[in-house]
Design an enzyme around this catalytic site. Structure first.
Site, PDB file in Angstrom:
ATOM      1  N   THR A 158       1.670  -4.440   4.094  1.00 22.32           N
ATOM      2  CA  THR A 158       1.463  -4.799   5.497  1.00 22.32           C
ATOM      3  C   THR A 158       0.745  -6.137   5.670  1.00 22.32           C
ATOM      4  O   THR A 158       0.784  -6.714   6.751  1.00 22.32           O
ATOM      5  CB  THR A 158       0.647  -3.714   6.237  1.00 22.32           C
ATOM      6  OG1 THR A 158      -0.650  -3.621   5.650  1.00 22.32           O
ATOM      7  CG2 THR A 158       1.354  -2.378   6.204  1.00 22.32           C
ATOM      8  N   ASP A 159       0.099  -6.622   4.594  1.00 20.40           N
ATOM      9  CA  ASP A 159      -0.677  -7.864   4.757  1.00 20.40           C
ATOM     10  C   ASP A 159       0.190  -9.048   5.187  1.00 20.40           C
ATOM     11  O   ASP A 159      -0.243  -9.885   5.978  1.00 20.40           O
ATOM     12  CB  ASP A 159      -1.405  -8.219   3.454  1.00 20.40           C
ATOM     13  CG  ASP A 159      -2.653  -7.361   3.260  1.00 20.40           C
ATOM     14  OD1 ASP A 159      -3.083  -6.699   4.227  1.00 20.40           O
ATOM     15  OD2 ASP A 159      -3.194  -7.348   2.142  1.00 20.40           O
ATOM     16  N   SER A 163       1.716  -7.503  -1.071  1.00 19.18           N
ATOM     17  CA  SER A 163       2.370  -8.569  -0.303  1.00 19.18           C
ATOM     18  C   SER A 163       1.490  -9.809  -0.161  1.00 19.18           C
ATOM     19  O   SER A 163       1.978 -10.863   0.228  1.00 19.18           O
ATOM     20  CB  SER A 163       2.813  -8.062   1.067  1.00 19.18           C
ATOM     21  OG  SER A 163       1.732  -7.853   1.927  1.00 19.18           O
ATOM     22  N   THR A 212       0.816  -1.215   0.000  1.00 22.13           N
ATOM     23  CA  THR A 212       0.000   0.000   0.000  1.00 22.13           C
ATOM     24  C   THR A 212       0.848   1.262   0.000  1.00 22.13           C
ATOM     25  O   THR A 212       0.459   2.280  -0.565  1.00 22.13           O
ATOM     26  CB  THR A 212      -0.919  -0.014   1.247  1.00 22.13           C
ATOM     27  OG1 THR A 212      -1.746  -1.174   1.152  1.00 22.13           O
ATOM     28  CG2 THR A 212      -1.783   1.199   1.330  1.00 22.13           C
TER      29      THR A 212
HETATM   30  N1  ASP Z   1      -2.560  -5.423   0.327  1.00 21.43           N
HETATM   31  C1  ASP Z   1      -1.505  -4.558   0.805  1.00 21.43           C
HETATM   32  C2  ASP Z   1      -0.213  -5.362   0.830  1.00 21.43           C
HETATM   33  O1  ASP Z   1       0.016  -6.105   1.734  1.00 21.43           O
HETATM   34  C3  ASP Z   1      -1.850  -4.039   2.136  1.00 21.43           C
HETATM   35  C4  ASP Z   1      -0.872  -3.052   2.706  1.00 21.43           C
HETATM   36  O2  ASP Z   1       0.239  -2.875   2.282  1.00 21.43           O
HETATM   37  O3  ASP Z   1      -1.264  -2.428   3.717  1.00 21.43           O
HETATM   38  O4  ASP Z   1       0.569  -5.246  -0.067  1.00 21.43           O
END
Ligand code: ASP
Length: 324
Positions: A91-92, A58, A12
């Protein structure tokens, strides 16, 4: 001036949406060099070299990519011309990459992961400040010898203990009981407590290009047995059960694990409860199950995959779980 390697991997923090009001519907669009250049003052914080091995959400990261990243980090911390490493990451699955790095990289040089909960196009995107804070933490001598760190939402967390605990809020990352190690606030890096990192890596990265398959199976009331049979038939080498309470297993989970262990798989009792350990019990000696101790199911899976890749036996794996 400190010399930092900044590795962009996506997430993100590197994403934008056509509609600025959208906080969860976006595409990864930005390269790390452009991200850094867009944050006023960020590139002057250190002598920063950018690298972009991939740029992805991710949720789609593959083990080969995470191992590639780990090898690059290892190379960087051994490089006398690099003082620290910052990794931007979705963050995932950030906690999974961070934990693999925790088990495979042991260096006094700071290795800091960061990300964002809101895309770069959002009116109050958290990525720019998270990245500045991660760079500040990585260049600070107080971060030396603290192992792999995660900087999010002004907090510094140990990769060993961090887990995403909220789906959307900027304070998404939590920690198991210990609290944050420190904070980055107003440009100041301050540590309040210390969690000793591993003195030597638990696992070598040499020769690792993939890792054996290990499934996590969630347990619950009246759980079915077919998922265990499917895992065994799929040829996985291990099963981590996200069991109840202190790693209690439903009758189907017990039967499924017994079958798996008879076929030579390693099975670990972890817990679906976010806090607390899963302690060993006398019956484990008879069943052959291992207790996850302080590791959550995701962490236990990563440790087990690495252990199986190095052909560790059951006793060595249990000893590892006890000391992690
Ligand atoms: N879907 C995103 C990822 O993990 C979520 C994020 O980065 O907060 O790449």
């Amino acid at each position: 001036m400190r010399r930092l390697l900044l590795i962009g991997t996506g997430g993100t923090i590197a994403a934008t949406s056509a509609d600025a009001s959208r906080l969860t519907d976006y595409q990864v669009t930005q390269g790390i060099q452009a991200m850094l250049a867009a944050i006023p003052g960020a590139s002057a914080l250190a002598d920063i070299r950018c690298e972009q091995p991939f740029n992805t959400d991710s949720k789609a990261l593959r083990t080969t990519q995470v191992l590639q990243l780990a090898r690059r980090v290892q190379q960087a911390v051994r490089d006398p011309d690099i003082d620290g490493v910052v990794i931007t990451h979705g963050t995932d699955s950030l906690e999974e990459t961070a934990f693999l790095l925790h088990l495979t990289i042991a260096s006094p040089k700071p290795v800091v992961l960061t990300g964002a909960m809101r895309p770069a196009s959002a009116p109050s995107a958290d990525g720019p400040l998270n990245l500045i804070n991660a760079l500040l933490a990585a260049r600070d001598s107080a971060s030396a010898g603290r192992g792999v760190l995660i900087v999010m939402n002004d907090g510094i967390l140990a990769a060993r203990q961090a887990a995403k605990g909220h789906t959307t809020r900027v304070d998404a990352f939590g920690h198991d009981g210990l609290g944050v190690l420190g904070s980055v606030c107003d440009g100041q890096v301050r540590y309040r407590q210390r969690l000793d990192p591993l003195a030597v890596p638990a696992f070598s990265l040499t020769g690792l290009r993939s890792l054996p398959a290990v499934d996590i199976i969630h347990d619950y009331q009246d759980a079915p047995a077919h998922v265990y049979l499917a895992a065994i038939q799929a040829g996985v080498r291990g099963i981590v059960v996200a069991g109840m309470g202190n790693g209690s297993l439903s009758p189907a989970a017990e039967r499924g694990c017994a079958q798996a262990i008879r076929r030579g798989l390693i099975c670990i009792r972890a817990s679906r409860v976010p806090r607390g350990s899963v302690t060993a019990k006398a019956a484990d000696t008879d069943t052959g199950l291992l207790a996850a101790q302080d590791l959550n199911p995701l962490q236990a899976r990563i440790a087990l995959r690495l252990a199986l890749a190095h052909n560790w036996d059951r006793d060595a794996i249990q000893a590892l779980l006890q000391r992690l």
